[in-house]
Design a protein around this motif. Structure first.
Motif, short mmCIF file in Angstrom:
data_model
loop_
_atom_site.label_atom_id
_atom_site.label_comp_id
_atom_site.label_asym_id
_atom_site.label_seq_id
_atom_site.Cartn_x
_atom_site.Cartn_y
_atom_site.Cartn_z
N GLY A 197 28.80 -18.28 12.70
CA GLY A 197 27.96 -19.22 11.99
C GLY A 197 28.70 -20.51 11.70
N THR A 198 27.96 -21.60 11.67
CA THR A 198 28.56 -22.90 11.37
C THR A 198 27.54 -23.81 10.73
OG1 THR A 198 29.90 -24.68 12.29
CG2 THR A 198 28.03 -23.97 13.61
N ALA A 199 28.03 -24.78 9.99
CA ALA A 199 27.18 -25.81 9.40
C ALA A 199 26.95 -26.91 10.43
CB ALA A 199 27.85 -26.38 8.15
N VAL A 223 19.91 -18.41 13.64
CA VAL A 223 20.59 -17.55 12.68
C VAL A 223 22.09 -17.85 12.59
CG1 VAL A 223 18.93 -15.67 12.85
CG2 VAL A 223 20.87 -15.73 14.41
N THR A 224 22.63 -18.61 13.53
CA THR A 224 24.05 -18.92 13.48
C THR A 224 24.34 -20.22 12.73
OG1 THR A 224 23.88 -20.01 15.62
CG2 THR A 224 24.59 -17.71 15.62
N ILE A 225 23.30 -20.91 12.27
CA ILE A 225 23.50 -22.12 11.50
C ILE A 225 23.51 -21.75 10.03
CG2 ILE A 225 22.57 -24.38 10.90
CD1 ILE A 225 21.45 -24.50 13.78
N THR A 226 24.61 -22.08 9.34
CA THR A 226 24.76 -21.70 7.94
C THR A 226 24.24 -22.76 6.98
OG1 THR A 226 27.02 -22.59 7.89
CG2 THR A 226 26.76 -20.24 8.44
N PRO A 249 20.43 -23.18 3.87
CA PRO A 249 20.24 -24.37 3.04
C PRO A 249 20.14 -25.63 3.91
CG PRO A 249 22.07 -23.05 2.24
CD PRO A 249 21.66 -22.48 3.56
N SER A 250 19.27 -26.55 3.51
CA SER A 250 19.17 -27.82 4.22
C SER A 250 18.91 -28.92 3.21
CB SER A 250 18.06 -27.79 5.27
OG SER A 250 16.81 -27.62 4.67
N TRP A 289 28.93 -32.19 1.37
CA TRP A 289 28.05 -31.09 0.97
C TRP A 289 28.22 -29.88 1.90
CZ3 TRP A 289 23.59 -29.08 3.52
CH2 TRP A 289 22.78 -28.26 2.75
N LEU A 290 28.43 -30.11 3.19
CA LEU A 290 28.50 -29.02 4.16
C LEU A 290 29.63 -28.01 3.90
CD1 LEU A 290 27.60 -30.79 7.48
CD2 LEU A 290 26.26 -29.07 6.28
N PRO A 291 30.86 -28.42 3.66
CA PRO A 291 31.91 -27.42 3.46
C PRO A 291 31.66 -26.48 2.30
CG PRO A 291 32.88 -29.55 3.87
CD PRO A 291 31.40 -29.76 3.68
#
Length: 86
Positions: free
Chosen positions: A9-11, A34-37, A64-65, A77-79
């Motif tokens: 998973g990754t942002a 599903v792999t996007i966090t 979250p978006s 915000w992403l990390p």
């Protein structure tokens, strides 16, 4: 994306500046990934904001978006959300 992340998973920083239209299929594809966090959606115009929020009855992403007009804020915000699942 799976190849780039090795299946983990990754942002994602999604820059939509200059985009005039996103197809329903494209939005559905990314909403169900599903792999996007986390999605940080980056834009700079009122049209970008409408596109980012105009899901037209499509499901919300399973992660979250948030919309940003400032790249530093989006990257900051992403990390905080980019923690591996399970």
């Amino acid at each position: 994306m799976l190849t780039l992340t090795g299946g983990k998973g990754t942002a994602v920083l999604l820059r939509i500046t200059g985009v005039e239209h996103i197809t329903r299929d494209a939005f559905r594809f990314f909403s169900q990934a599903v792999t996007i966090t986390a999605f940080a959606v980056l834009g700079s115009t009122p049209v970008d904001r409408v596109i980012a929020h105009g899901r037209r009855g499509l499901p919300m992403p399973k992660c979250p978006s948030r919309y940003f007009s400032d790249e530093e804020q989006a990257l900051g915000w992403l990390p905080t959300l980019n923690t591996p699942a399970g």
